[in-house]
Design a protein around this motif. Structure first.
Motif, PDB file in Angstrom:
ATOM      1  N   GLN A 225      56.380 -19.570 -40.200  1.00  0.00           N
ATOM      2  CA  GLN A 225      55.666 -20.603 -40.541  1.00  0.00           C
ATOM      3  C   GLN A 225      56.212 -21.626 -40.148  1.00  0.00           C
ATOM      4  OE1 GLN A 225      55.991 -18.185 -42.068  1.00  0.00           O
ATOM      5  NE2 GLN A 225      54.563 -17.757 -44.088  1.00  0.00           N
ATOM      6  N   PRO A 226      57.636 -22.482 -40.756  1.00  0.00           N
ATOM      7  CA  PRO A 226      58.065 -23.292 -40.314  1.00  0.00           C
ATOM      8  C   PRO A 226      58.007 -23.463 -38.365  1.00  0.00           C
ATOM      9  CG  PRO A 226      59.690 -21.876 -41.031  1.00  0.00           C
ATOM     10  CD  PRO A 226      59.014 -21.363 -41.084  1.00  0.00           C
ATOM     11  N   LEU A 227      58.408 -22.528 -37.495  1.00  0.00           N
ATOM     12  CA  LEU A 227      58.168 -22.420 -36.294  1.00  0.00           C
ATOM     13  C   LEU A 227      56.217 -22.765 -36.520  1.00  0.00           C
ATOM     14  CD1 LEU A 227      59.943 -19.514 -34.840  1.00  0.00           C
ATOM     15  CD2 LEU A 227      60.992 -21.559 -34.726  1.00  0.00           C
ATOM     16  N   ALA A 228      55.481 -22.109 -37.057  1.00  0.00           N
ATOM     17  CA  ALA A 228      53.967 -22.566 -36.354  1.00  0.00           C
ATOM     18  C   ALA A 228      53.877 -23.903 -36.390  1.00  0.00           C
ATOM     19  CB  ALA A 228      53.448 -21.452 -36.889  1.00  0.00           C
ATOM     20  N   ALA A 229      54.761 -25.011 -37.522  1.00  0.00           N
ATOM     21  CA  ALA A 229      54.898 -26.244 -38.211  1.00  0.00           C
ATOM     22  C   ALA A 229      55.106 -26.666 -36.793  1.00  0.00           C
ATOM     23  CB  ALA A 229      55.316 -26.401 -38.833  1.00  0.00           C
ATOM     24  N   ILE A 230      56.247 -26.490 -35.706  1.00  0.00           N
ATOM     25  CA  ILE A 230      56.430 -27.173 -34.608  1.00  0.00           C
ATOM     26  C   ILE A 230      55.645 -27.201 -33.254  1.00  0.00           C
ATOM     27  CG2 ILE A 230      58.565 -27.220 -33.358  1.00  0.00           C
ATOM     28  CD1 ILE A 230      60.244 -25.547 -35.338  1.00  0.00           C
ATOM     29  N   ALA A 231      55.246 -25.804 -33.085  1.00  0.00           N
ATOM     30  CA  ALA A 231      54.513 -25.860 -32.199  1.00  0.00           C
ATOM     31  C   ALA A 231      53.136 -26.831 -32.429  1.00  0.00           C
ATOM     32  CB  ALA A 231      54.464 -24.314 -32.246  1.00  0.00           C
TER      33      ALA A 231
END
Length: 405
Positions: free
Chosen positions: A156-162
């Protein structure tokens, strides 16, 4: 050259996209630990690798933005961020997550380098930087509040950055294709104040390492030692980031009128106490107090240190070198915090970091006081003020390297 009026908002958006990764470091590292077959130390090492990749982009590209062109370089950075963080978010393979984090980290660093270079050309770079910090802090706070409700997993946090990088990409059309060749801040005449500059660079590396050692494990402190829920920890971080915005505002308003020795020296000493409180927290009260107070003071002291580095050389060479040293400390922080906490526990980690900060607070304050005696720190409107600008600030100092350039 960057067009001040047309490029400001795209630069703020680019700044936000690049800065989001370090701001989300606690939840990113914490979810890597729980969502993948990684130990806490391995997750911290991956967080350090991500930040080191981001810092490397700043070192490599800071002097090349003008030659390559801001628009093309920003699009490359955002594309790398989307692909890297997207791959890391969607896969459960540890090697693929590591590779994606490294690619995404380089993309984040590229974006912040372009943004900082453009912000330096604005009529009021401090105001533009402050707007960027407002944007990234607000977005990071929203992510901290939302992630606990999106289910388990590391993505989830990685997807938010992407997704943030993807949303910012269309705005790069407002950036210039190519700018005038920049003058290298590292060339030319002999560096002034070499001893003081070297001391400041060495202490700044340690200072940044201590800050990010705590930031990298703060999520685990809240969950495992303070026994808080992920939603509560996220809410504390959101409030703490808001306190950081207050610190940025105060630092910008006060400026150098009271000098820099007291804010740098005493501020670092108080931060050491905040780190001890946060690292030894066993409940909501102590954890929230330590994290919020620390996030309030961190950008204040950082802004004065960056301003002090600029004062040591009006051409900005010491600002570049001090910022580079700070970036190395930032990258090493998560791994340092993970290793110390795994070997000795969070309270001992906090005590070690605090002692280190108290030791380096003395030479940092001495350098700041010497700058005052040289006449480099003057009240607003003084003759030397042009060479000692009002402080800039932010959690990650790699972009300040490009700004100084």
């Amino acid at each position: 050259m960057f067009a001040p009026r047309t490029a400001a908002w795209p630069l703020v958006a680019l700044f936000t996209a690049g800065y989001l990764a370090p701001y989300l470091l606690p939840t990113t590292v914490g979810r890597l630990d729980s969502g993948l077959p990684l130990s806490a130390t391995q997750a911290g090492a991956l967080g350090s690798a991500l930040l080191l990749s981001s810092a490397a982009a700043g070192f490599v590209l800071a002097s090349r933005v003008d030659r390559i062109g801001a628009r093309a370089l920003a699009r490359v950075g955002l594309t790398l961020a989307v692909l890297g963080y997207g791959i890391a978010a969607l896969t459960g393979s540890v090697p693929a997550v590591v590779l994606g984090a490294l690619i995404g980290g380089f993309g984040s660093g590229t974006a912040t380098t372009v943004a900082a270079t453009g912000i330096a050309a604005q009529p009021d770079p401090h105001r533009t930087t402050t707007v960027g910090l407002l944007g990234v802090s607000a977005l990071a706070g929203a992510v901290y509040l939302a992630v606990p409700h999106l289910g388990p997993g590391h993505g989830q946090p990685l997807a938010a950055i992407a997704l943030t990088a993807l949303a910012v990409w269309p705005l790069t059309g407002r950036l210039p294709v190519r700018t005038a060749a920049a003058h290298s801040p590292l060339g030319g005449t002999r560096l002034p104040h070499r001893r003081s500059g070297a001391v400041l660079a060495a202490t700044m590396l340690c200072w940044s390492l201590a800050q990010n050692a705590l930031w990298g494990v703060s999520g685990r402190i809240g969950l495992s030692q303070a026994h808080l829920t992920e939603a509560t920890v996220g809410a504390v971080f959101a409030v703490a980031l808001g306190a950081g915005l207050l610190g940025v505002t105060v630092a910008g308003a006060v400026g150098p009128r009271f000098g820099r020795a007291v804010p740098v020296g005493a501020g670092t000493a108080v931060i050491a106490g905040c780190i001890v409180l946060s690292a030894s927290a066993t409940g909501l009260g102590s954890f929230a107090t330590g994290e919020i107070a620390w996030n309030l003071l961190y950008p204040v002291v950082l802004s004065y240190v960056i301003g002090l580095a600029a004062c040591l050389d009006p051409r900005g060479r010491w600002a570049v070198l001090v910022g580079s040293a700070s970036s190395l400390g930032t990258a090493a922080g998560p791994l340092t915090g993970s290793v110390l906490s795994a070997q000795a526990g969070f309270p001992v980690m906090g005590a070690v970091l605090a002692v280190g900060l108290l030791v380096i607070a003395v030479p940092m304050a001495v350098v700041a006081s010497r700058a005052g005696r040289w006449g480099l720190v003057t009240p607003r409107g003084g003759a030397a003020h042009q060479h000692c600008p009002a402080p800039l600030s932010g959690r990650e100092t790699a972009p300040d390297v490009a700004t100084a350039a």
